[in-house]
Design an enzyme around this catalytic site. Structure first.
Site, PDB file in Angstrom:
ATOM      1  N   GLU A  55       6.694  -7.293 -99.608  1.00  0.00           N
ATOM      2  CA  GLU A  55       7.021  -6.001-100.233  1.00  0.00           C
ATOM      3  C   GLU A  55       6.088  -5.851-101.418  1.00  0.00           C
ATOM      4  O   GLU A  55       6.271  -6.527-102.434  1.00  0.00           O
ATOM      5  CB  GLU A  55       8.482  -5.988-100.713  1.00  0.00           C
ATOM      6  N   LEU A  56       5.090  -4.991-101.286  1.00  0.00           N
ATOM      7  CA  LEU A  56       4.018  -4.970-102.280  1.00  0.00           C
ATOM      8  C   LEU A  56       3.978  -3.660-103.061  1.00  0.00           C
ATOM      9  O   LEU A  56       4.956  -2.927-103.101  1.00  0.00           O
ATOM     10  CB  LEU A  56       2.697  -5.260-101.578  1.00  0.00           C
ATOM     11  N   CYS A 110       8.248  -0.242-107.587  1.00  0.00           N
ATOM     12  CA  CYS A 110       7.236  -0.211-106.525  1.00  0.00           C
ATOM     13  C   CYS A 110       7.177   1.170-105.905  1.00  0.00           C
ATOM     14  O   CYS A 110       6.132   1.596-105.436  1.00  0.00           O
ATOM     15  CB  CYS A 110       7.561  -1.259-105.481  1.00  0.00           C
ATOM     16  N   GLY A 169       5.902  -8.525-104.771  1.00  0.00           N
ATOM     17  CA  GLY A 169       4.968  -8.602-105.898  1.00  0.00           C
ATOM     18  C   GLY A 169       3.806  -7.676-105.654  1.00  0.00           C
ATOM     19  O   GLY A 169       3.888  -6.745-104.845  1.00  0.00           O
ATOM     20  N   TRP A 212       9.498  -9.022-111.228  1.00  0.00           N
ATOM     21  CA  TRP A 212      10.259  -8.969-112.477  1.00  0.00           C
ATOM     22  C   TRP A 212      10.935  -7.630-112.737  1.00  0.00           C
ATOM     23  O   TRP A 212      11.752  -7.511-113.640  1.00  0.00           O
ATOM     24  CB  TRP A 212       9.351  -9.300-113.677  1.00  0.00           C
ATOM     25  N   ASN A 213      10.601  -6.616-111.963  1.00  0.00           N
ATOM     26  CA  ASN A 213      11.080  -5.285-112.360  1.00  0.00           C
ATOM     27  C   ASN A 213      12.559  -5.047-112.059  1.00  0.00           C
ATOM     28  O   ASN A 213      13.229  -4.340-112.795  1.00  0.00           O
ATOM     29  CB  ASN A 213      10.209  -4.191-111.740  1.00  0.00           C
TER      30      ASN A 213
HETATM   31  P1  NDP Z   1       2.672 -10.623-108.942  1.00  0.00           P
HETATM   32  O1  NDP Z   1       1.858 -10.242-107.804  1.00  0.00           O
HETATM   33  O2  NDP Z   1       2.002 -10.878-110.239  1.00  0.00           O
HETATM   34  O3  NDP Z   1       3.520 -11.894-108.499  1.00  0.00           O
HETATM   35  C1  NDP Z   1       3.779 -12.894-109.371  1.00  0.00           C
HETATM   36  C2  NDP Z   1       4.592 -13.950-108.655  1.00  0.00           C
HETATM   37  O4  NDP Z   1       3.865 -14.454-107.548  1.00  0.00           O
HETATM   38  C3  NDP Z   1       4.866 -15.090-109.567  1.00  0.00           C
HETATM   39  O5  NDP Z   1       6.184 -15.553-109.310  1.00  0.00           O
HETATM   40  C4  NDP Z   1       3.841 -16.140-109.148  1.00  0.00           C
HETATM   41  O6  NDP Z   1       4.321 -17.434-109.367  1.00  0.00           O
HETATM   42  C5  NDP Z   1       3.689 -15.863-107.681  1.00  0.00           C
HETATM   43  N1  NDP Z   1       2.372 -16.205-107.168  1.00  0.00           N
HETATM   44  C6  NDP Z   1       1.191 -16.004-107.737  1.00  0.00           C
HETATM   45  N2  NDP Z   1       0.182 -16.442-106.934  1.00  0.00           N
HETATM   46  C7  NDP Z   1       0.780 -16.912-105.828  1.00  0.00           C
HETATM   47  C8  NDP Z   1       0.298 -17.475-104.612  1.00  0.00           C
HETATM   48  N3  NDP Z   1      -0.995 -17.643-104.384  1.00  0.00           N
HETATM   49  N4  NDP Z   1       1.206 -17.847-103.689  1.00  0.00           N
HETATM   50  C9  NDP Z   1       2.513 -17.667-103.915  1.00  0.00           C
HETATM   51  N5  NDP Z   1       3.024 -17.136-105.041  1.00  0.00           N
HETATM   52  C10 NDP Z   1       2.166 -16.761-105.977  1.00  0.00           C
HETATM   53  O7  NDP Z   1       3.758  -9.496-109.026  1.00  0.00           O
HETATM   54  P2  NDP Z   1       4.749  -9.135-110.186  1.00  0.00           P
HETATM   55  O8  NDP Z   1       5.846 -10.117-110.243  1.00  0.00           O
HETATM   56  O9  NDP Z   1       3.950  -8.838-111.406  1.00  0.00           O
HETATM   57  O10 NDP Z   1       5.404  -7.772-109.629  1.00  0.00           O
HETATM   58  C11 NDP Z   1       4.818  -6.533-109.804  1.00  0.00           C
HETATM   59  C12 NDP Z   1       4.370  -5.987-108.473  1.00  0.00           C
HETATM   60  O11 NDP Z   1       5.432  -6.055-107.537  1.00  0.00           O
HETATM   61  C13 NDP Z   1       3.958  -4.536-108.496  1.00  0.00           C
HETATM   62  O12 NDP Z   1       2.701  -4.380-107.890  1.00  0.00           O
HETATM   63  C14 NDP Z   1       5.002  -3.826-107.658  1.00  0.00           C
HETATM   64  O13 NDP Z   1       4.546  -2.709-107.000  1.00  0.00           O
HETATM   65  C15 NDP Z   1       5.437  -4.900-106.734  1.00  0.00           C
HETATM   66  N6  NDP Z   1       6.801  -4.632-106.297  1.00  0.00           N
HETATM   67  C16 NDP Z   1       7.010  -4.297-104.985  1.00  0.00           C
HETATM   68  C17 NDP Z   1       8.263  -3.973-104.533  1.00  0.00           C
HETATM   69  C18 NDP Z   1       8.492  -3.622-103.108  1.00  0.00           C
HETATM   70  O14 NDP Z   1       9.606  -3.791-102.640  1.00  0.00           O
HETATM   71  N7  NDP Z   1       7.503  -3.135-102.364  1.00  0.00           N
HETATM   72  C19 NDP Z   1       9.420  -3.988-105.427  1.00  0.00           C
HETATM   73  C20 NDP Z   1       9.100  -4.357-106.780  1.00  0.00           C
HETATM   74  C21 NDP Z   1       7.826  -4.689-107.177  1.00  0.00           C
HETATM   75  P3  NDP Z   1       3.356 -18.605-109.900  1.00  0.00           P
HETATM   76  O15 NDP Z   1       2.495 -18.005-110.946  1.00  0.00           O
HETATM   77  O16 NDP Z   1       4.242 -19.652-110.428  1.00  0.00           O
HETATM   78  O17 NDP Z   1       2.615 -19.074-108.690  1.00  0.00           O
END
Ligand code: NDP
Length: 493
Positions: free
Chosen positions: A253-254, A287, A231, A155-156
């Site tokens: 990408e975490l 991130c 995420g 979402w960021n």
């Molecule tokens: P989340 O880890 O909370 O991801 C949430 C998403 O993942 C939702 O769309 C959800 O959909 C889905 N999801 C949840 N469980 C599963 C599963 N078991 N299998 C598949 N999909 C699943 O992350 P956020 O969206 O809150 O993002 C924040 C994080 O992202 C931070 O830690 C940040 O560091 C990282 N980030 C990394 C970047 C990078 O490039 N390295 C860039 C930007 C952010 P649903 O609930 O419908 O399943």
């Protein structure tokens, strides 16, 4: 339902639809702390329809037969439409995310270059003729699109992160089911309307929205050939486990806990600016946030003093106002989480230099003051675990070896910044830091033509640049017997 909510629909198989079951959720504007859009909440049938549409478009549709030149032409049309409609996309991101308009505009204005860049690769996917030790055989290697991509974006930076996946996937000839975050779905749906307008065939891009099980259903489905996820690390591990049940290749990408390392021989004014950009831009919700400041003892006090002065001057407020430098956090639960992590840091014994609390004088939304902690040990949770908010942990070091040791003493390995006037030292640091990106005397730069991604618990795979393209391609080797001779059927090769 609030009557003045913006109604939006999902985009499946080239058609705008509500969820089959009719359920919906509200997306909240984090500055006003009020819902502003009503968005379909997908159930299992919606996910199934989207995957089916992408599957059909890939297996049977015209997309498979398009030339690279055709795909490039559509992508360039899309790039132009993004440029023409940038204001609408920017406004949607500001309302969904609380991102300040100057950053949102910067990101949206950057998107066309990504589609242009990967369009330029779409018609240059060559097949190699291979030399082999087998005489009388002609061997070549084709590069083919992987197939249906299941993409999940954070979402960021909703459209930027989605674009890291979409631009190379489209150029490669894949079809896509994209799931934006439930916190920021609107700009992605607006973007899908531009994909439609550009003339991409139905089913090439499908956008499904929802929360709870949408992402997990998408990733677990064996009809999905490739998964691209941005995420948190915790969710990334679950995604990897789920994708492994059908062996879908994965890019992850975490999260991060990146070290911004400032040496005494650096330009302290430039370093101050870079540290502020690293942790307070996007309200720390990036991130690559430089959330650990490693500073050489000789300049520790001076740098902390400069940073505190800058932090106290940051203009918080309405993200739609050009002058605002820091907006709210993206949703209330996240604001509460960031505040709880600040309280935890105090209980661990870190010294609060400034900020340290939620604030309500800048608007009704989810604001937290820019926060700096000094006296931090790298073993503290404050230094080890991502916060994803405007919270800086300052850790002193004595020499280069100690700086490298502390920087690498982290479960994460996404990025690092190095501030020094010594070019030899900078090169040594680049080689020793266990991360995917090192910025030297700069911070937080990303570009379509430079690979980006993590190591360790920050994930694997690369987005952007030529490596980003290869994530969406798979090679096939083809052997042709040229002599007409018969081989011994019981001998391999
Ligand atoms: P989340 O880890 O909370 O991801 C949430 C998403 O993942 C939702 O769309 C959800 O959909 C889905 N999801 C949840 N469980 C599963 C599963 N078991 N299998 C598949 N999909 C699943 O992350 P956020 O969206 O809150 O993002 C924040 C994080 O992202 C931070 O830690 C940040 O560091 C990282 N980030 C990394 C970047 C990078 O490039 N390295 C860039 C930007 C952010 P649903 O609930 O419908 O399943």
């Amino acid at each position: 339902m609030t009557p003045d909510l913006l109604p939006v629909q999902m985009f499946i198989d080239g058609v705008w639809v509500d969820s089959v079951g009719g359920s919906a959720f509200e997306s909240t504007d984090p500055y006003f702390a009020k819902p502003w859009a009503r968005v379909p909440d997908s159930d299992a049938e919606d996910v199934d329809r989207a995957i089916q549409a992408a599957r059909r478009a890939f297996d049977d549709g015209p997309w498979r037969r398009t030339t690279g030149r055709d795909r490039a032409r559509l992508m360039r049309r899309l790039a132009a439409l993004v440029e023409q409609n940038a204001d609408e996309l920017v406004t949607a991101e500001v309302h969904d995310n609380g991102k300040v308009i100057r950053e949102a505009a910067g990101q949206i204005n950057a998107l066309p270059a990504y589609y242009d860049y990967f369009a330029g690769m779409a018609d240059k996917l060559t097949s190699d003729v291979l030399t082999t030790s087998y005489p009388d055989h002609h061997v070549f290697q084709l590069l083919e699109p992987r197939g249906v991509v299941g993409a999940i974006a954070a979402w960021n930076s909703p459209l930027l992160i989605a674009t890291y996946k979409l631009a190379p996937a489209l150029a490669a000839g894949c079809t896509i089911v994209l799931k934006p975050s439930e916190h920021t779905p609107v700009s992605t749906l607006r973007f899908a309307a531009l994909v439609e307008q550009a003339g991409f065939p139905p089913g090439v891009l499908n956008v499904i929205t929802g929360a709870g099980e949408v992402g997990s259903r998408l990733v677990a489905d064996p009809r999905v050939d490739k998964v691209a996820f941005t995420g948190s690390t915790a969710t990334g591990i679950r995604v990897a486990q789920s994708a492994a049940t059908h062996l879908a290749p994965l890019s992850l990408e975490l999260g991060g806990k990146s070290a911004n390392i400032v040496f005494a021989d650096s330009d302290l004014e430039a370093a101050t600016n870079g540290v502020v950009a690293g942790i307070f831009a996007a309200t720390g919700q990036t991130c690559v946030a430089g959330s650990r400041l490693l500073v050489q003892r000789e300049v520790h006090d001076e740098l902390v003093e400069r940073l505190a002065a800058r932090a106290n001057e940051i203009r918080l407020g309405d993200p739609m106002v050009r002058e605002t430098e820091m907006g709210p956090l993206a949703f209330s639960a996240h604001r509460d989480y960031v505040v709880s992590r600040i309280e935890d840091a105090v209980s661990e014994g870190a010294e609060l230099i400034c900020g340290g609390r939620a604030v309500d004088e800048f608007g009704p939304g989810f604001f937290v003051a820019p926060t700096i902690f000094a006296g931090v040990s790298n073993a503290m949770r404050l230094a080890q675990q991502e916060i994803f908010g405007p919270v800086l942990a300052v850790i002193p070091f004595s020499d280069e070896a100690e700086a490298i040791r502390i920087a690498n003493d982290s479960p994460h390995g996404l990025a690092a910044g190095v501030w020094t006037g010594d070019v030899r030292r900078a090169h040594r640091l680049v080689r020793h830091l266990q991360v995917g990106t090192v910025w030297v005397n700069c911070y937080r730069l990303v570009s379509f033509d430079v690979p980006f991604g993590g190591r360790k618990m920050s994930g694997y795979g690369r987005e952007n640049g030529p490596e980003g393209m290869h994530e969406y391609l798979v090679s096939k080797s083809a052997w042709f017997e040229m002599s007409g001779a018969t081989r011994d059927p019981f001998v391999l090769g």
